[in-house]
Enzyme design. Structure first.
Site, PDB file in Angstrom:
ATOM      1  N   GLY A 183     -10.681  -5.648   5.746  1.00 60.24           N
ATOM      2  CA  GLY A 183     -10.674  -5.766   7.206  1.00 60.24           C
ATOM      3  C   GLY A 183     -11.553  -6.910   7.683  1.00 60.24           C
ATOM      4  N   ASP A 185      -6.595   2.936  -8.278  1.00 64.75           N
ATOM      5  CA  ASP A 185      -7.933   2.812  -7.711  1.00 64.75           C
ATOM      6  C   ASP A 185      -8.641   4.160  -7.769  1.00 64.75           C
ATOM      7  OD1 ASP A 185     -10.208   2.537  -6.255  1.00 64.75           O
ATOM      8  OD2 ASP A 185      -9.249   1.728  -4.448  1.00 64.75           O
ATOM      9  N   GLY A 216     -10.149  -7.980  -0.185  1.00 61.35           N
ATOM     10  CA  GLY A 216     -10.782  -8.344   1.081  1.00 61.35           C
ATOM     11  C   GLY A 216     -10.912  -9.846   1.256  1.00 61.35           C
ATOM     12  N   GLU A 259      -9.960  -0.649 -10.470  1.00 57.55           N
ATOM     13  CA  GLU A 259     -11.138  -1.048  -9.686  1.00 57.55           C
ATOM     14  C   GLU A 259     -12.376  -0.273 -10.112  1.00 57.55           C
ATOM     15  OE1 GLU A 259     -10.590  -1.292  -5.393  1.00 57.55           O
ATOM     16  OE2 GLU A 259     -12.605  -0.464  -5.090  1.00 57.55           O
ATOM     17  N   SER A 289       0.868  -1.188   0.000  1.00 57.14           N
ATOM     18  CA  SER A 289       0.000   0.000   0.000  1.00 57.14           C
ATOM     19  C   SER A 289       0.896   1.227   0.000  1.00 57.14           C
ATOM     20  CB  SER A 289      -0.912  -0.012   1.231  1.00 57.14           C
ATOM     21  OG  SER A 289      -0.118   0.148   2.396  1.00 57.14           O
ATOM     22  N   THR A 314      -5.384  -8.407   6.269  1.00 59.33           N
ATOM     23  CA  THR A 314      -5.831  -8.455   7.671  1.00 59.33           C
ATOM     24  C   THR A 314      -5.527  -9.790   8.347  1.00 59.33           C
ATOM     25  OG1 THR A 314      -7.586  -6.934   7.088  1.00 59.33           O
ATOM     26  CG2 THR A 314      -7.857  -8.114   9.155  1.00 59.33           C
ATOM     27  N   ASP A 346      -0.538  -1.316  -4.228  1.00 59.26           N
ATOM     28  CA  ASP A 346      -1.938  -1.617  -3.914  1.00 59.26           C
ATOM     29  C   ASP A 346      -2.732  -0.333  -3.646  1.00 59.26           C
ATOM     30  OD1 ASP A 346      -3.927  -3.503  -3.451  1.00 59.26           O
ATOM     31  OD2 ASP A 346      -3.519  -3.607  -1.303  1.00 59.26           O
TER      32      ASP A 346
HETATM   33  O1  G3H Z   1      -5.856  -4.676  -1.086  1.00 61.83           O
HETATM   34  C1  G3H Z   1      -5.739  -5.407  -0.096  1.00 61.83           C
HETATM   35  C2  G3H Z   1      -6.766  -6.351   0.278  1.00 61.83           C
HETATM   36  O2  G3H Z   1      -7.925  -6.199  -0.395  1.00 61.83           O
HETATM   37  C3  G3H Z   1      -6.724  -6.918   1.642  1.00 61.83           C
HETATM   38  O3  G3H Z   1      -7.980  -7.074   2.260  1.00 61.83           O
HETATM   39  O4  G3H Z   1      -7.206  -6.958   4.602  1.00 61.83           O
HETATM   40  O5  G3H Z   1      -9.468  -7.737   4.067  1.00 61.83           O
HETATM   41  O6  G3H Z   1      -7.526  -9.151   3.505  1.00 61.83           O
HETATM   42  P1  G3H Z   1      -8.043  -7.778   3.697  1.00 61.83           P
HETATM   43 ZN    ZN Z   2      -7.963  -4.054  -1.403  1.00 60.88          ZN
END
Ligand code: G3H
Ligand code: ZN
Length: 281
Positions: A172, A103, A200, A133, A46, A224, A81
């Site tokens: 998250g 994004d 996610g 995205e 990120s 996460t 990211d």
């Molecule tokens: O871009 C990063 C992800 O979409 C991570 O999502 O933290 O829910 O696994 P997450």
């Molecule tokens: Zn993401």
């Protein structure tokens, strides 16, 4: 732009894991475990994690030096990211990233298309992949899911390599049981035939992840779940080892749990034993 790692996943219906990195220990753990299982991997960075690690150049140097030091053989992609500006993408590309995500999903579709094409122009000249995205990654499927029509327009009007669509996942921890729109994944895949990205990934059940892949997902992002596993193990280590003060012992105390998470996801995603010689590495 064709990329061997992504194309292989697209053709053979599996998903490449993206594990987000934060520091030296994360990079070591992820690369070692993926190498043990012969799985290609995408290291997600990120913009805030890049700053934490002292910039894009340092990230690239750290990853490359660690790969050499640990004799890592698997194909890897260093990926920016959720960048929201052209400038961030250019900086990462100039520093040697292999892939960037622009994004602009919170903008109007026309503005998203414009900015994404600007990034594609620069990235492709440097042999760098572009993920974009549309829709908004959120649990609220009623207002945020990507429409097939938007996905198709976006596909026709841009030159992207991977598409992140909003299909009911969230970043998250999940507050409610996610309602993944599996049919939507299938329809978007049919209308674009692009490698689709699921954001996610943490907190989704194994069945859910497998079904998403079956319906057309070729890259799944996890962040996460690694952080939760690492911090949980670290906290209990500190509780049981009150006298420890060596930072190396402390910071690596959570890495075994991360390894287990990585191993688990690689098996679910079907990316193990996929190593092949690649000129992307
Ligand atoms: O871009 C990063 C992800 O979409 C991570 O999502 O933290 O829910 O696994 P997450
Ligand atoms: Zn993401």
């Amino acid at each position: 732009m064709k990329n061997k790692i992504i194309q292989d996943a697209l053709i053979n219906n599996y998903a490449i894991p993206q594990f987000n990195i934060n520091n030296l220990e994360w990079i070591k753990t992820i690369l070692s475990e993926c190498n043990n299982l012969n799985s290609p991997v995408i290291l997600g960075v990120s913009t805030s994690a890049a700053k934490y690690m002292c910039g894009y150049k340092n990230v690239v140097n750290m990853v490359n030096n660690i790969k050499e030091y640990l004799n890592i053989k698997i194909p890897t992609i260093i990926h920016l990211d959720h960048a929201t500006t052209y400038e961030e993408c250019v900086s990462a590309i100039d520093a040697g990233f292999d892939s960037v995500m622009i994004d602009a999903s919170s903008s109007l579709l026309t503005d998203n298309i414009k900015l994404t094409n600007q990034v594609c122009n620069y990235a492709h000249k440097h042999n760098v992949l572009v993920e974009a995205e549309i829709g908004h990654i959120s649990e609220d499927i009623n207002i945020n899911c990507t429409s097939v029509e938007d996905a198709n327009n976006f596909y026709k009007q841009t030159d992207i390599d991977l598409l992140a669509a909003a299909v009911g996942t969230a970043h998250g921890c999940y507050n409610v049981k996610p309602h993944i729109q599996y049919d939507l994944i299938t329809k978007i895949k049919e209308s674009t035939n692009l490698p689709l990205v699921l954001h996610g990934g943490s907190g989704l059940s194994d069945e859910c992840l497998k079904k998403c892949i079956k319906n057309g997902i070729n890259k799944i992002n996890f962040n996460t779940e690694l952080q939760l596993a690492w911090s949980k193990e670290l906290k209990s280590y500190l509780k049981e080892n009150k006298d420890v003060y060596d930072p190396r012992k402390i910071i690596t105390a959570g890495c075994n749990s991360m390894q287990e998470v990585i191993r688990h996801y690689i098996k679910i995603l079907g990316s193990f034993d996929r190593y092949y010689e690649t000129d992307n590495n």
